[in-house]
Structures are given as C-alpha cells and as structure tokens.
Motif scaffolding. Structure first.
Motif, PDB file in Angstrom:
ATOM      1  N   PHE A   1       0.822  -1.210   0.000  1.00 61.97           N
ATOM      2  CA  PHE A   1       0.000   0.000   0.000  1.00 61.97           C
ATOM      3  C   PHE A   1       0.854   1.257   0.000  1.00 61.97           C
ATOM      4  N   ALA A   2       1.966   1.251   0.709  1.00 58.96           N
ATOM      5  CA  ALA A   2       2.861   2.413   0.697  1.00 58.96           C
ATOM      6  C   ALA A   2       3.444   2.618  -0.702  1.00 58.96           C
ATOM      7  N   GLY A   3       3.779   1.535  -1.380  1.00 58.26           N
ATOM      8  CA  GLY A   3       4.265   1.643  -2.755  1.00 58.26           C
ATOM      9  C   GLY A   3       3.214   2.184  -3.696  1.00 58.26           C
ATOM     10  N   LEU A   4       1.946   1.791  -3.485  1.00 54.06           N
ATOM     11  CA  LEU A   4       0.865   2.322  -4.318  1.00 54.06           C
ATOM     12  C   LEU A   4       0.655   3.811  -4.080  1.00 54.06           C
ATOM     13  N   VAL A   5       0.811   4.249  -2.849  1.00 52.74           N
ATOM     14  CA  VAL A   5       0.695   5.684  -2.544  1.00 52.74           C
ATOM     15  C   VAL A   5       1.786   6.455  -3.275  1.00 52.74           C
ATOM     16  N   VAL A   6       3.010   6.000  -3.134  1.00 49.64           N
ATOM     17  CA  VAL A   6       4.136   6.693  -3.786  1.00 49.64           C
ATOM     18  C   VAL A   6       3.986   6.651  -5.306  1.00 49.64           C
ATOM     19  N   GLY A   7       3.566   5.509  -5.836  1.00 45.04           N
ATOM     20  CA  GLY A   7       3.380   5.396  -7.280  1.00 45.04           C
ATOM     21  C   GLY A   7       2.292   6.323  -7.792  1.00 45.04           C
ATOM     22  N   GLY A   8       1.187   6.411  -7.070  1.00 42.01           N
ATOM     23  CA  GLY A   8       0.111   7.307  -7.487  1.00 42.01           C
ATOM     24  C   GLY A   8       0.548   8.756  -7.475  1.00 42.01           C
ATOM     25  N   LEU A   9       1.294   9.138  -6.452  1.00 41.88           N
ATOM     26  CA  LEU A   9       1.777  10.520  -6.393  1.00 41.88           C
ATOM     27  C   LEU A   9       2.805  10.804  -7.494  1.00 41.88           C
ATOM     28  N   GLN A  10       3.634   9.811  -7.807  1.00 44.87           N
ATOM     29  CA  GLN A  10       4.614  10.008  -8.886  1.00 44.87           C
ATOM     30  C   GLN A  10       3.927  10.132 -10.241  1.00 44.87           C
ATOM     31  N   ILE A  11       2.898   9.332 -10.477  1.00 45.20           N
ATOM     32  CA  ILE A  11       2.181   9.416 -11.753  1.00 45.20           C
ATOM     33  C   ILE A  11       1.468  10.752 -11.871  1.00 45.20           C
ATOM     34  N   ALA A  12       0.856  11.211 -10.775  1.00 50.12           N
ATOM     35  CA  ALA A  12       0.200  12.518 -10.806  1.00 50.12           C
ATOM     36  C   ALA A  12       1.217  13.618 -11.089  1.00 50.12           C
ATOM     37  N   GLY A  13       2.372  13.544 -10.446  1.00 43.28           N
ATOM     38  CA  GLY A  13       3.412  14.535 -10.693  1.00 43.28           C
ATOM     39  C   GLY A  13       3.926  14.505 -12.125  1.00 43.28           C
TER      40      GLY A  13
ATOM     41  N   GLY B   1      -4.763  15.809 -19.517  1.00 47.67           N
ATOM     42  CA  GLY B   1      -3.877  15.438 -18.424  1.00 47.67           C
ATOM     43  C   GLY B   1      -4.534  15.565 -17.066  1.00 47.67           C
ATOM     44  N   GLY B   2      -5.494  16.469 -16.939  1.00 48.09           N
ATOM     45  CA  GLY B   2      -6.183  16.656 -15.672  1.00 48.09           C
ATOM     46  C   GLY B   2      -6.919  15.412 -15.220  1.00 48.09           C
ATOM     47  N   VAL B   3      -7.467  14.677 -16.172  1.00 45.70           N
ATOM     48  CA  VAL B   3      -8.157  13.431 -15.833  1.00 45.70           C
ATOM     49  C   VAL B   3      -7.165  12.422 -15.264  1.00 45.70           C
ATOM     50  N   HIS B   4      -6.016  12.327 -15.857  1.00 39.20           N
ATOM     51  CA  HIS B   4      -4.997  11.391 -15.370  1.00 39.20           C
ATOM     52  C   HIS B   4      -4.501  11.784 -13.982  1.00 39.20           C
ATOM     53  N   VAL B   5      -4.347  13.078 -13.759  1.00 42.69           N
ATOM     54  CA  VAL B   5      -3.897  13.545 -12.448  1.00 42.69           C
ATOM     55  C   VAL B   5      -4.929  13.189 -11.388  1.00 42.69           C
ATOM     56  N   MET B   6      -6.202  13.443 -11.683  1.00 44.15           N
ATOM     57  CA  MET B   6      -7.256  13.149 -10.703  1.00 44.15           C
ATOM     58  C   MET B   6      -7.350  11.649 -10.429  1.00 44.15           C
TER      59      MET B   6
ATOM     60  N   GLY C   1      -6.451   7.224  -6.711  1.00 43.02           N
ATOM     61  CA  GLY C   1      -5.813   5.932  -6.430  1.00 43.02           C
ATOM     62  C   GLY C   1      -4.902   5.996  -5.223  1.00 43.02           C
ATOM     63  N   ALA C   2      -4.158   7.106  -5.105  1.00 43.42           N
ATOM     64  CA  ALA C   2      -3.288   7.273  -3.938  1.00 43.42           C
ATOM     65  C   ALA C   2      -4.114   7.393  -2.654  1.00 43.42           C
ATOM     66  N   LEU C   3      -5.265   8.053  -2.723  1.00 40.42           N
ATOM     67  CA  LEU C   3      -6.132   8.148  -1.550  1.00 40.42           C
ATOM     68  C   LEU C   3      -6.676   6.790  -1.134  1.00 40.42           C
ATOM     69  N   PHE C   4      -7.067   5.975  -2.107  1.00 42.14           N
ATOM     70  CA  PHE C   4      -7.530   4.622  -1.780  1.00 42.14           C
ATOM     71  C   PHE C   4      -6.417   3.794  -1.152  1.00 42.14           C
TER      72      PHE C   4
END
Length: 75
Positions: free
Chosen positions: A17-29, A45-50, A55-58
């Motif tokens: 789950f920690a890896g998914l959080v970091v991955g979601g934030l990296q993809i958004a960035g 791109g806004g759709v992908h960021v959201m 996903g990071a919140l989940f």
C-alpha cells in the motif's frame, strides 16, 4: 514469522500500500509535468492527475485500515 508486533503478512501489505501511494503521487506529478510543458491539453492530463490522486487516496485508506487493525489487535 513474527517481527515483534508485526507479522510478515501485515508487513508486506503495508509495503504494497505504501508503494501504491508513492506510485500514485509520482504518476500525478508526471502528468502535471507533461501538462506544464504544453505537450498535451490540460483537460486530457487533468483526468490522469485526478485518477492518480484518487488511487493514492484509496491506497492511503488501505494502509490506515491495516495500521488500525494492528493498533487494536496489540493494544
């Protein structure tokens, strides 16, 4: 296999789950960086960021659920 208060299953789940959080934030960035360079319009791109942030919140929710069960189990 036990590591003090953590067993291996919960430790692996927390790492996933920690890896998914970091991955979601990296993809958004990454998508924010792509949008800022002007390569794609902001509405695409806004759709992908959201989606990445949701996903990071989940993933944060799953991580907190595991931590809460550990805290109640060993309190």
């Amino acid at each position: 296999m036990k590591f003090g208060r953590l067993d291996l299953k919960n430790l692996l789940l927390m790492l996933i789950f920690a890896g998914l959080v970091v991955g979601g934030l990296q993809i958004a960035g990454m998508w924010v960086w792509v949008m800022s360079s002007g390569a794609i319009p902001a509405y695409e791109g806004g759709v992908h960021v959201m989606i990445a942030l949701i996903g990071a919140l989940f993933a944060i929710n799953g991580l907190l659920k595991i931590l809460a069960t550990l805290k109640t189990k060993f309190a």
